[in-house]
Design an enzyme around this catalytic site. Structure first.
Site, PDB file in Angstrom:
ATOM      1  N   THR A  93       0.863  -1.178   0.000  1.00 28.01           N
ATOM      2  CA  THR A  93       0.000   0.000   0.000  1.00 28.01           C
ATOM      3  C   THR A  93       0.900   1.230   0.000  1.00 28.01           C
ATOM      4  O   THR A  93       1.624   1.466   0.972  1.00 28.01           O
ATOM      5  CB  THR A  93      -0.907   0.020   1.245  1.00 28.01           C
ATOM      6  OG1 THR A  93      -1.656  -1.197   1.275  1.00 28.01           O
ATOM      7  CG2 THR A  93      -1.865   1.197   1.199  1.00 28.01           C
ATOM      8  N   LYS A 168      -7.718   1.427  -2.762  1.00 30.97           N
ATOM      9  CA  LYS A 168      -7.239   0.956  -1.451  1.00 30.97           C
ATOM     10  C   LYS A 168      -7.338   2.076  -0.416  1.00 30.97           C
ATOM     11  O   LYS A 168      -7.723   1.849   0.743  1.00 30.97           O
ATOM     12  CB  LYS A 168      -5.797   0.468  -1.596  1.00 30.97           C
ATOM     13  CG  LYS A 168      -5.090   0.148  -0.311  1.00 30.97           C
ATOM     14  CD  LYS A 168      -5.574  -1.137   0.354  1.00 30.97           C
ATOM     15  CE  LYS A 168      -4.874  -1.352   1.691  1.00 30.97           C
ATOM     16  NZ  LYS A 168      -5.279  -2.563   2.365  1.00 30.97           N
ATOM     17  N   LYS A 236       0.528   4.988   8.293  1.00 25.42           N
ATOM     18  CA  LYS A 236       1.150   5.347   7.001  1.00 25.42           C
ATOM     19  C   LYS A 236       0.077   5.487   5.914  1.00 25.42           C
ATOM     20  O   LYS A 236       0.074   6.435   5.140  1.00 25.42           O
ATOM     21  CB  LYS A 236       2.168   4.242   6.672  1.00 25.42           C
ATOM     22  CG  LYS A 236       2.826   4.250   5.333  1.00 25.42           C
ATOM     23  CD  LYS A 236       2.227   3.266   4.329  1.00 25.42           C
ATOM     24  CE  LYS A 236       2.160   1.820   4.708  1.00 25.42           C
ATOM     25  NZ  LYS A 236       1.541   0.936   3.733  1.00 25.42           N
TER      26      LYS A 236
HETATM   27  P1  NAP Z   1       5.379  -6.290   7.560  1.00 27.97           P
HETATM   28  O1  NAP Z   1       4.983  -7.537   8.269  1.00 27.97           O
HETATM   29  O2  NAP Z   1       5.891  -5.137   8.363  1.00 27.97           O
HETATM   30  O3  NAP Z   1       6.464  -6.694   6.453  1.00 27.97           O
HETATM   31  C1  NAP Z   1       7.100  -5.719   5.644  1.00 27.97           C
HETATM   32  C2  NAP Z   1       7.969  -6.408   4.605  1.00 27.97           C
HETATM   33  O4  NAP Z   1       8.597  -5.391   3.814  1.00 27.97           O
HETATM   34  C3  NAP Z   1       9.098  -7.240   5.228  1.00 27.97           C
HETATM   35  O5  NAP Z   1       9.367  -8.336   4.385  1.00 27.97           O
HETATM   36  C4  NAP Z   1      10.266  -6.237   5.198  1.00 27.97           C
HETATM   37  O6  NAP Z   1      11.530  -6.853   5.198  1.00 27.97           O
HETATM   38  C5  NAP Z   1      10.007  -5.566   3.864  1.00 27.97           C
HETATM   39  N1  NAP Z   1      10.665  -4.255   3.790  1.00 27.97           N
HETATM   40  C6  NAP Z   1      10.347  -3.143   4.495  1.00 27.97           C
HETATM   41  N2  NAP Z   1      11.152  -2.129   4.148  1.00 27.97           N
HETATM   42  C7  NAP Z   1      11.990  -2.602   3.205  1.00 27.97           C
HETATM   43  C8  NAP Z   1      13.050  -2.030   2.443  1.00 27.97           C
HETATM   44  N3  NAP Z   1      13.412  -0.747   2.585  1.00 27.97           N
HETATM   45  N4  NAP Z   1      13.694  -2.815   1.554  1.00 27.97           N
HETATM   46  C9  NAP Z   1      13.339  -4.102   1.394  1.00 27.97           C
HETATM   47  N5  NAP Z   1      12.343  -4.710   2.072  1.00 27.97           N
HETATM   48  C10 NAP Z   1      11.677  -3.969   2.971  1.00 27.97           C
HETATM   49  O7  NAP Z   1       4.185  -5.688   6.703  1.00 27.97           O
HETATM   50  P2  NAP Z   1       2.880  -6.448   6.112  1.00 27.97           P
HETATM   51  O8  NAP Z   1       1.829  -6.470   7.154  1.00 27.97           O
HETATM   52  O9  NAP Z   1       3.316  -7.709   5.428  1.00 27.97           O
HETATM   53  O10 NAP Z   1       2.413  -5.360   5.026  1.00 27.97           O
HETATM   54  C11 NAP Z   1       3.058  -5.233   3.766  1.00 27.97           C
HETATM   55  C12 NAP Z   1       2.251  -4.260   2.903  1.00 27.97           C
HETATM   56  O11 NAP Z   1       0.901  -4.764   2.753  1.00 27.97           O
HETATM   57  C13 NAP Z   1       2.121  -2.857   3.519  1.00 27.97           C
HETATM   58  O12 NAP Z   1       2.164  -1.874   2.519  1.00 27.97           O
HETATM   59  C14 NAP Z   1       0.755  -2.907   4.190  1.00 27.97           C
HETATM   60  O13 NAP Z   1       0.189  -1.601   4.312  1.00 27.97           O
HETATM   61  C15 NAP Z   1      -0.026  -3.788   3.237  1.00 27.97           C
HETATM   62  N6  NAP Z   1      -1.167  -4.500   3.842  1.00 27.97           N
HETATM   63  C16 NAP Z   1      -1.058  -5.100   5.064  1.00 27.97           C
HETATM   64  C17 NAP Z   1      -2.167  -5.760   5.597  1.00 27.97           C
HETATM   65  C18 NAP Z   1      -2.105  -6.460   6.937  1.00 27.97           C
HETATM   66  O14 NAP Z   1      -3.177  -6.817   7.469  1.00 27.97           O
HETATM   67  N7  NAP Z   1      -0.934  -6.701   7.500  1.00 27.97           N
HETATM   68  C19 NAP Z   1      -3.372  -5.816   4.884  1.00 27.97           C
HETATM   69  C20 NAP Z   1      -3.435  -5.226   3.632  1.00 27.97           C
HETATM   70  C21 NAP Z   1      -2.317  -4.571   3.112  1.00 27.97           C
HETATM   71  P3  NAP Z   1      12.208  -7.358   6.595  1.00 27.97           P
HETATM   72  O15 NAP Z   1      11.699  -8.742   6.811  1.00 27.97           O
HETATM   73  O16 NAP Z   1      13.652  -7.291   6.343  1.00 27.97           O
HETATM   74  O17 NAP Z   1      11.767  -6.394   7.675  1.00 27.97           O
END
Ligand code: NAP
Length: 292
Positions: A93, A168, A236
């Site tokens: 997102t 979104k 965010k």
């Molecule tokens: P998360 O658990 O915090 O995971 C973030 C991922 O991004 C990790 O693999 C992290 O790597 C990687 N990352 C972050 N910064 C980076 C960088 N500078 N370079 C390379 N890799 C990087 O987040 P999530 O919940 O999976 O969410 C991911 C996306 O989906 C977000 O945009 C979020 O808004 C969206 N989303 C989330 C949900 C939900 O319910 N969680 C639902 C819908 C959409 P590391 O492992 O090294 O930290």
């Protein structure tokens, strides 16, 4: 079709497993290499050494990272390896402007870009029932559909690049209002001494129900907020909504009041909890209540 997955967080980890179930996952890359190594061993696929190495071997690349700057960093890192004709599907997102910026970059390298943010939570990612909101060229969308079908159930092309992120953002505004009201209602119910499990079971079938009530009111009842959708990530998203509305001269009240709550939660050290942690704040509304 050789699919590579970048970003193995709460969402991406499950998405990679579902791509693998579809038989098309060639390999993975994650910033924290141990996570990629563990999942690659579990699925018997390759853990690539860098995003560029993954791009060299994959014609479809699915990305799910945290925020705008992270997407930019990953795309910049993969560009040296990107194949002409490759398709990049971004499920993070981010702002519609970042999506358009990435599309312009990829187009210069002879590749396509689609913004495909998702909704449905970690559960939706695990069960492959995500709602997916796509923006980009119609041809790129058609090409992405078989991959998106492995990740979600409701897949809609909303228009040009950025339209998926706009859809979104609309969803995130609704989530802001709903989580706040669910937390307020649950604090009220608790102060009234109602049996919360029975209440959730009954009202979950009522007119005021929602996904958040059914799936997150139980977290509030247990006062435990395991990372599902982190406060920090919704914060965010709401800043993106705020900026998009400001570009049209509008301020959104529900977005502003939820951001104020998140500011408090983050300051108190709860930014990595699920957004149902708003209950921590609404419960305190009844701190001075007295038994009748
Ligand atoms: P998360 O658990 O915090 O995971 C973030 C991922 O991004 C990790 O693999 C992290 O790597 C990687 N990352 C972050 N910064 C980076 C960088 N500078 N370079 C390379 N890799 C990087 O987040 P999530 O919940 O999976 O969410 C991911 C996306 O989906 C977000 O945009 C979020 O808004 C969206 N989303 C989330 C949900 C939900 O319910 N969680 C639902 C819908 C959409 P590391 O492992 O090294 O930290």
């Amino acid at each position: 079709m050789h699919i590579g997955m970048i970003g193995l967080g709460a969402m991406g980890m499950h998405m990679a497993r579902n791509l693998h179930r579809g038989g098309a996952l060639a390999g993975l890359w994650n910033r924290t290499a141990e996570k990629a190594a563990a999942l690659a061993a579990e699925l018997d696929v390759q853990a690539f050494a860098s995003p560029a190495e993954l791009a060299r071997r994959c014609d479809i690349i699915v990305i799910c990272v945290s925020a705008d700057a992270d997407l930019r960093a990953v795309v910049t890192a993969l560009l040296p390896g990107v194949q002409r004709g490759a398709l990049l599907i971004d499920c993070s997102t981010v702002s519609a402007n970042s999506a358009r910026e990435m599309q312009a970059l990829l187009t210069r390298h002879g590749a396509d870009f689609l913004d495909c943010p998702v909704s449905g939570g970690v559960e939706g990612a695990r069960l492959a029932t995500l709602a997916i909101m796509a923006g980009g060229k119609p041809g790129a969308f058609e090409r992405a559909v078989p991959t998106l079908n492995l990740l979600g159930r409701t897949i809609t092309h909303f228009g040009d690049c950025g339209a998926g992120q706009a859809a979104k953002a609309t969803n995130q505004i609704m989530c802001a209002g709903i989580i706040q009201v669910v937390a307020e209602a649950m604090a009220f119910a608790k102060a009234e001494g109602l049996p919360l499990d029975a209440l959730i079971e009954t009202l979950g079938k009522g007119a005021g129900s929602s996904w958040y009530f059914v799936n997150r009111a139980p977290f509030m009842a247990q006062q435990s907020y395991p990372a599902g959708f982190r406060v920090r990530l919704h914060d965010k998203d709401l800043r993106i909504c705020r900026d998009m509305a400001a570009q049209k001269g509008a301020t959104l009240p529900a977005v502003e009041s939820t951001l104020a709550l998140y500011e408090k939660l983050i300051a108190q050290g709860f930014g990595d909890e699920d957004i149902s942690a708003v209950f921590r704040l609404t419960s305190s509304l009844f701190a001075n209540s007295r038994a009748h």
